[in-house]
Design an enzyme around this catalytic site. Sequence first.
Site, PDB file in Angstrom:
ATOM      1  N   LYS A  39       0.843  -1.218   0.045  1.00  0.00           N
ATOM      2  CA  LYS A  39       0.085   0.075  -0.007  1.00  0.00           C
ATOM      3  C   LYS A  39       0.883   1.370   0.046  1.00  0.00           C
ATOM      4  O   LYS A  39       0.696   2.186  -0.502  1.00  0.00           O
ATOM      5  CB  LYS A  39      -0.943   0.037   1.106  1.00  0.00           C
ATOM      6  CG  LYS A  39      -1.905   1.069   1.352  1.00  0.00           C
ATOM      7  CD  LYS A  39      -2.973   1.167   2.386  1.00  0.00           C
ATOM      8  CE  LYS A  39      -2.337   0.696   3.687  1.00  0.00           C
ATOM      9  NZ  LYS A  39      -1.987   2.349   4.365  1.00  0.00           N
ATOM     10  N   ARG A 159      -7.405  13.921  12.601  1.00  0.00           N
ATOM     11  CA  ARG A 159      -5.708  13.340  12.660  1.00  0.00           C
ATOM     12  C   ARG A 159      -4.699  14.729  12.117  1.00  0.00           C
ATOM     13  O   ARG A 159      -4.979  15.493  11.527  1.00  0.00           O
ATOM     14  CB  ARG A 159      -5.698  12.309  11.636  1.00  0.00           C
ATOM     15  CG  ARG A 159      -6.290  11.032  11.907  1.00  0.00           C
ATOM     16  CD  ARG A 159      -6.177   9.779  11.106  1.00  0.00           C
ATOM     17  NE  ARG A 159      -4.851   9.335  11.110  1.00  0.00           N
ATOM     18  CZ  ARG A 159      -4.314   8.276  10.557  1.00  0.00           C
ATOM     19  NH1 ARG A 159      -5.508   7.689   9.401  1.00  0.00           N
ATOM     20  NH2 ARG A 159      -3.303   7.744  10.790  1.00  0.00           N
ATOM     21  N   SER A 204       7.406   9.683  12.155  1.00  0.00           N
ATOM     22  CA  SER A 204       6.307   9.159  11.149  1.00  0.00           C
ATOM     23  C   SER A 204       6.758   8.960   9.742  1.00  0.00           C
ATOM     24  O   SER A 204       7.729  10.208   9.038  1.00  0.00           O
ATOM     25  CB  SER A 204       5.208   9.987  10.971  1.00  0.00           C
ATOM     26  OG  SER A 204       4.382   9.535  10.178  1.00  0.00           O
ATOM     27  N   GLN A 206       5.423   9.063   7.038  1.00  0.00           N
ATOM     28  CA  GLN A 206       4.447   9.991   6.184  1.00  0.00           C
ATOM     29  C   GLN A 206       5.156  11.470   6.190  1.00  0.00           C
ATOM     30  O   GLN A 206       5.009  12.266   5.359  1.00  0.00           O
ATOM     31  CB  GLN A 206       2.883  10.087   6.540  1.00  0.00           C
ATOM     32  CG  GLN A 206       2.445   8.622   6.366  1.00  0.00           C
ATOM     33  CD  GLN A 206       1.032   8.751   6.791  1.00  0.00           C
ATOM     34  OE1 GLN A 206       0.516   9.478   7.441  1.00  0.00           O
ATOM     35  NE2 GLN A 206       0.447   7.301   6.692  1.00  0.00           N
ATOM     36  N   ASP A 357       2.152  -0.935  11.709  1.00  0.00           N
ATOM     37  CA  ASP A 357       0.956  -1.253  11.409  1.00  0.00           C
ATOM     38  C   ASP A 357       0.341  -2.511  11.831  1.00  0.00           C
ATOM     39  O   ASP A 357      -0.934  -3.085  11.810  1.00  0.00           O
ATOM     40  CB  ASP A 357       0.758  -1.479   9.684  1.00  0.00           C
ATOM     41  CG  ASP A 357       0.953   0.128   9.054  1.00  0.00           C
ATOM     42  OD1 ASP A 357       0.243   0.920   9.787  1.00  0.00           O
ATOM     43  OD2 ASP A 357       0.987   0.172   8.084  1.00  0.00           O
ATOM     44  N   ARG A 388      -5.275   3.444  18.308  1.00  0.00           N
ATOM     45  CA  ARG A 388      -5.309   1.981  18.125  1.00  0.00           C
ATOM     46  C   ARG A 388      -4.885   1.168  19.386  1.00  0.00           C
ATOM     47  O   ARG A 388      -4.941   0.210  19.404  1.00  0.00           O
ATOM     48  CB  ARG A 388      -4.331   1.798  16.936  1.00  0.00           C
ATOM     49  CG  ARG A 388      -4.758   0.547  16.219  1.00  0.00           C
ATOM     50  CD  ARG A 388      -3.839   0.455  14.820  1.00  0.00           C
ATOM     51  NE  ARG A 388      -4.803   0.971  13.867  1.00  0.00           N
ATOM     52  CZ  ARG A 388      -4.457   1.268  12.658  1.00  0.00           C
ATOM     53  NH1 ARG A 388      -3.335   1.068  12.294  1.00  0.00           N
ATOM     54  NH2 ARG A 388      -5.167   1.649  11.766  1.00  0.00           N
ATOM     55  N   ARG A 435      -7.067  -2.701  10.675  1.00  0.00           N
ATOM     56  CA  ARG A 435      -6.124  -3.342  11.327  1.00  0.00           C
ATOM     57  C   ARG A 435      -6.504  -3.975  12.498  1.00  0.00           C
ATOM     58  O   ARG A 435      -6.216  -5.198  12.514  1.00  0.00           O
ATOM     59  CB  ARG A 435      -4.912  -2.398  11.756  1.00  0.00           C
ATOM     60  CG  ARG A 435      -4.223  -1.484  10.574  1.00  0.00           C
ATOM     61  CD  ARG A 435      -3.507  -2.452   9.511  1.00  0.00           C
ATOM     62  NE  ARG A 435      -2.642  -1.633   8.455  1.00  0.00           N
ATOM     63  CZ  ARG A 435      -2.146  -2.041   7.399  1.00  0.00           C
ATOM     64  NH1 ARG A 435      -2.322  -3.685   7.321  1.00  0.00           N
ATOM     65  NH2 ARG A 435      -1.893  -1.637   6.512  1.00  0.00           N
TER      66      ARG A 435
END
Length: 482
Positions: A39, A159, A204, A206, A357, A388, A435
């Site tokens: 992904k 977020r 991160s 990202q 993840d 999470r 997830r």
Amino acid sequence: MSVLEVKGHDRPATISPDLVVEGGRTGRPASTVEVPGDKSVSHRALLAALLPGAPRRLTIRNANLGGAVRALFPALGALGLDTLVEGDVLTVRRAAPVPQPVRPHHGIPHWPDSSPSWPDGIPYLETAGSSAAARLLIGVLAGTGRAAVVDGDDVLRHRPMDWIVAPLNELGSDIRYLGDPGRLPVLVSGRVHRSRRVELAVGSAQARSAVLLGAVAAGVPVELRHPVRSRDHTERMLAAFGARLTEGPGAVGYDGGACSVPPVIDVPGDPSLAAYPVAAHLLRGGGGELRIPDVCLNPTRTGFFDVLRRAGAAVDYQDLRTTAGGEPVGTVVARAGLDGVRAVTADDPGTLHALIDEVPLIAVVAARLPGTSRIGCAGELRFKETDRLETTARMAAAFGARVAVEPDGLTVHGSGAGGTDGLSAGTVPGFEDHRVAMAAATLATALLGRTTITGGACHTTSFPGFTAVLRAVGAAIHEVTL
């Protein structure tokens, strides 16, 4: 409709169909299964079509076509790119003429009445619930100087975006919040033009990738300082495109030179998705070998397998090679059973980011191991589709597992030696988090009786073939039709 409230995320409880697993009623498992393309690599390959020097027609083979990647399609369309899907081949090409952008507030779902408008002619780019799509897109837009509004759904609006907005603005872009500070929607305008050393606030991938993509798209030298080495697909891909990068402890640099996007990009199999059939195979027991070929074995992504290997699980890598995109690829080989496997520990930043993840999955596997397992340095997981850490603990508790939530991680008190003491099938919340739901379904395959994961079919976000792959390894699993 009832609502599940989890640390700032209010999510409808029945958006996705449920998953039902008949644990213990297994068929004959296949010895080899395949998983979709990665992904993270698919996101980056799609956005490469927006970089200067990209071909008019870009072919991405073995693309991941889950909802998170498809979230980029409307945004690319608004920027003048067509996307065509044929099997697992994704083609991106420049459209003619370029579609006209929407006007401010016209046809935009859930737009806050109190939010300011923006100038006419600025396209509105909606990225659904995909944080990677939104953050990396913002980076590319800031680098190319293409003005646009980037937004997401109600969950994505919770977020944090300041991880990328602050460093991109430091490099000369002009990114403004149109709603709550630090959150989507944002108006991206002004091109990256300052060469700087930038200190990133988080590890991160990202964050690092968005800022690096912005610098490369602008051709502006930059040095990024980062607190931890996380997945490095962006660096590997850009280096394969010809960008001159230098890497050292806690830093990556780019010299401002040009790069060229090839007409074809091949995506390796996703190690985060391979983790689910491997875990189901280990939990099933009874020996037997499972092989998953063509999996990305980038060391910043193999933390799930590596942690289990260190704990004594029979997981190996074979047929190793390196792709043209610089990614190490090979076959993951696992032998069923958890006998002799010890409690696991993943409490340093590098290890945590290599399995970030898979934290819900490693937690439920740990629930069947002896002793106490520890997952730490995971505070970022509080800002995923759900908190999470909380949702993983609540999902595991529904099976009878003892999982304590810590400020930055989880402590799992195992049931011992692969046994099911204290764990039982039942109705388990999936929290509309792919997830968490896939981890629940994977554990359920090893428990006698029927388990229903509410909203569990949200797995299509990242793994549309999840149920077929679990059935291939011997699970009895199906979706409940709404």
